[in-house]
Design a protein around this motif. Sequence first.
Motif, PDB file in Angstrom:
ATOM      1  N   LEU A   1      37.098  47.422  41.861  1.00  7.67           N
ATOM      2  CA  LEU A   1      36.011  47.267  40.901  1.00  7.67           C
ATOM      3  C   LEU A   1      35.163  46.082  41.333  1.00  7.67           C
ATOM      4  CD1 LEU A   1      37.922  47.856  37.573  1.00  7.67           C
ATOM      5  CD2 LEU A   1      36.437  49.434  38.763  1.00  7.67           C
ATOM      6  N   PRO A   2      33.934  45.941  40.828  1.00 13.54           N
ATOM      7  CA  PRO A   2      33.101  44.796  41.192  1.00 13.54           C
ATOM      8  C   PRO A   2      33.842  43.486  40.954  1.00 13.54           C
ATOM      9  CG  PRO A   2      31.837  46.357  39.896  1.00 13.54           C
ATOM     10  CD  PRO A   2      33.269  46.831  39.885  1.00 13.54           C
ATOM     11  N   GLY A   3      33.812  42.603  41.944  1.00 13.27           N
ATOM     12  CA  GLY A   3      34.490  41.331  41.828  1.00 13.27           C
ATOM     13  C   GLY A   3      35.904  41.349  42.372  1.00 13.27           C
ATOM     14  N   GLY A   4      36.404  42.518  42.733  1.00 22.22           N
ATOM     15  CA  GLY A   4      37.731  42.617  43.325  1.00 22.22           C
ATOM     16  C   GLY A   4      38.838  42.520  42.298  1.00 22.22           C
ATOM     17  N   GLY A   5      40.059  42.553  42.786  1.00 25.91           N
ATOM     18  CA  GLY A   5      41.224  42.385  41.919  1.00 25.91           C
ATOM     19  C   GLY A   5      41.691  43.676  41.289  1.00 25.91           C
ATOM     20  N   LEU A   6      41.122  44.060  40.204  1.00 30.32           N
ATOM     21  CA  LEU A   6      41.526  45.251  39.476  1.00 30.32           C
ATOM     22  C   LEU A   6      40.959  46.482  40.163  1.00 30.32           C
ATOM     23  CD1 LEU A   6      43.030  45.998  36.868  1.00 30.32           C
ATOM     24  CD2 LEU A   6      40.849  45.993  35.716  1.00 30.32           C
ATOM     25  N   SER A   7      41.740  47.517  40.265  1.00 31.61           N
ATOM     26  CA  SER A   7      41.272  48.723  40.933  1.00 31.61           C
ATOM     27  C   SER A   7      41.306  49.901  39.975  1.00 31.61           C
ATOM     28  CB  SER A   7      42.148  49.037  42.147  1.00 31.61           C
ATOM     29  OG  SER A   7      43.434  49.432  41.718  1.00 31.61           O
ATOM     30  N   ILE A   8      40.663  50.971  40.394  1.00 32.17           N
ATOM     31  CA  ILE A   8      40.673  52.200  39.586  1.00 32.17           C
ATOM     32  C   ILE A   8      42.114  52.684  39.428  1.00 32.17           C
ATOM     33  CG2 ILE A   8      39.901  54.601  39.518  1.00 32.17           C
ATOM     34  CD1 ILE A   8      37.383  53.193  39.420  1.00 32.17           C
ATOM     35  N   ALA A   9      42.925  52.562  40.485  1.00 28.79           N
ATOM     36  CA  ALA A   9      44.326  52.984  40.402  1.00 28.79           C
ATOM     37  C   ALA A   9      45.066  52.151  39.370  1.00 28.79           C
ATOM     38  CB  ALA A   9      44.995  52.876  41.763  1.00 28.79           C
TER      39      ALA A   9
ATOM     40  N   GLY B   1      41.033  49.262  28.276  1.00 25.26           N
ATOM     41  CA  GLY B   1      40.516  49.220  29.645  1.00 25.26           C
ATOM     42  C   GLY B   1      39.247  48.395  29.748  1.00 25.26           C
ATOM     43  N   ALA B   2      38.338  48.583  28.794  1.00 25.67           N
ATOM     44  CA  ALA B   2      37.093  47.809  28.791  1.00 25.67           C
ATOM     45  C   ALA B   2      37.377  46.324  28.600  1.00 25.67           C
ATOM     46  CB  ALA B   2      36.165  48.324  27.686  1.00 25.67           C
ATOM     47  N   LEU B   3      38.325  46.006  27.725  1.00 27.57           N
ATOM     48  CA  LEU B   3      38.704  44.612  27.505  1.00 27.57           C
ATOM     49  C   LEU B   3      39.268  43.993  28.782  1.00 27.57           C
ATOM     50  CD1 LEU B   3      39.146  42.185  25.631  1.00 27.57           C
ATOM     51  CD2 LEU B   3      41.349  43.196  25.021  1.00 27.57           C
ATOM     52  N   ILE B   4      40.099  44.732  29.491  1.00 26.64           N
ATOM     53  CA  ILE B   4      40.668  44.236  30.746  1.00 26.64           C
ATOM     54  C   ILE B   4      39.565  43.935  31.746  1.00 26.64           C
ATOM     55  CG2 ILE B   4      42.040  44.924  32.771  1.00 26.64           C
ATOM     56  CD1 ILE B   4      43.869  46.434  30.742  1.00 26.64           C
ATOM     57  N   VAL B   5      38.586  44.821  31.857  1.00 27.58           N
ATOM     58  CA  VAL B   5      37.486  44.613  32.802  1.00 27.58           C
ATOM     59  C   VAL B   5      36.670  43.381  32.411  1.00 27.58           C
ATOM     60  CG1 VAL B   5      35.318  45.588  33.674  1.00 27.58           C
ATOM     61  CG2 VAL B   5      37.364  47.017  33.534  1.00 27.58           C
ATOM     62  N   VAL B   6      36.349  43.241  31.135  1.00 31.49           N
ATOM     63  CA  VAL B   6      35.558  42.085  30.675  1.00 31.49           C
ATOM     64  C   VAL B   6      36.320  40.785  30.925  1.00 31.49           C
ATOM     65  CG1 VAL B   6      34.641  40.924  28.623  1.00 31.49           C
ATOM     66  CG2 VAL B   6      34.174  43.353  29.006  1.00 31.49           C
ATOM     67  N   LEU B   7      37.603  40.761  30.596  1.00 27.20           N
ATOM     68  CA  LEU B   7      38.401  39.555  30.816  1.00 27.20           C
ATOM     69  C   LEU B   7      38.495  39.214  32.302  1.00 27.20           C
ATOM     70  CD1 LEU B   7      41.261  40.052  28.209  1.00 27.20           C
ATOM     71  CD2 LEU B   7      39.320  38.475  28.075  1.00 27.20           C
ATOM     72  N   HIS B   8      38.625  40.237  33.135  1.00 30.37           N
ATOM     73  CA  HIS B   8      38.679  40.016  34.580  1.00 30.37           C
ATOM     74  C   HIS B   8      37.358  39.428  35.084  1.00 30.37           C
ATOM     75  CE1 HIS B   8      39.937  40.537  38.694  1.00 30.37           C
ATOM     76  NE2 HIS B   8      38.855  41.232  38.950  1.00 30.37           N
ATOM     77  N   GLN B   9      36.249  39.947  34.609  1.00 25.67           N
ATOM     78  CA  GLN B   9      34.940  39.414  35.012  1.00 25.67           C
ATOM     79  C   GLN B   9      34.777  37.961  34.571  1.00 25.67           C
ATOM     80  OE1 GLN B   9      32.415  42.337  33.180  1.00 25.67           O
ATOM     81  NE2 GLN B   9      32.379  43.649  34.983  1.00 25.67           N
ATOM     82  N   ARG B  10      35.216  37.656  33.367  1.00 28.27           N
ATOM     83  CA  ARG B  10      35.125  36.276  32.875  1.00 28.27           C
ATOM     84  C   ARG B  10      36.017  35.345  33.691  1.00 28.27           C
ATOM     85  NH1 ARG B  10      34.902  36.782  26.263  1.00 28.27           N
ATOM     86  NH2 ARG B  10      32.921  37.915  26.194  1.00 28.27           N
TER      87      ARG B  10
END
Length: 84
Positions: free
Chosen positions: A5-13, A41-50
Amino acid sequence: MALPLPGGGLSIATFGEITAATNSTPAMKGPNGLEAAQSIGALIVVLHQRQLAERARVVDSFHAFNSMQTQERFRALFHGKKAK
């Protein structure tokens, strides 16, 4: 296939694994299960971006702290050398 995903780390898998795991819990079944899983899932992405943004801020702060001027001041304070 795992796509970063953008920014790395978390992936679609990884997201798929999380979604599959949450869908197997009783709270994720039923009429609101899909919505709850998507929200998680959306919360995980937002937290990862932050988290990435905060890490970048810390790195920037460290670079500012690690300037030549700061190094010279430390030398003057702790080694008795005159700062320029």
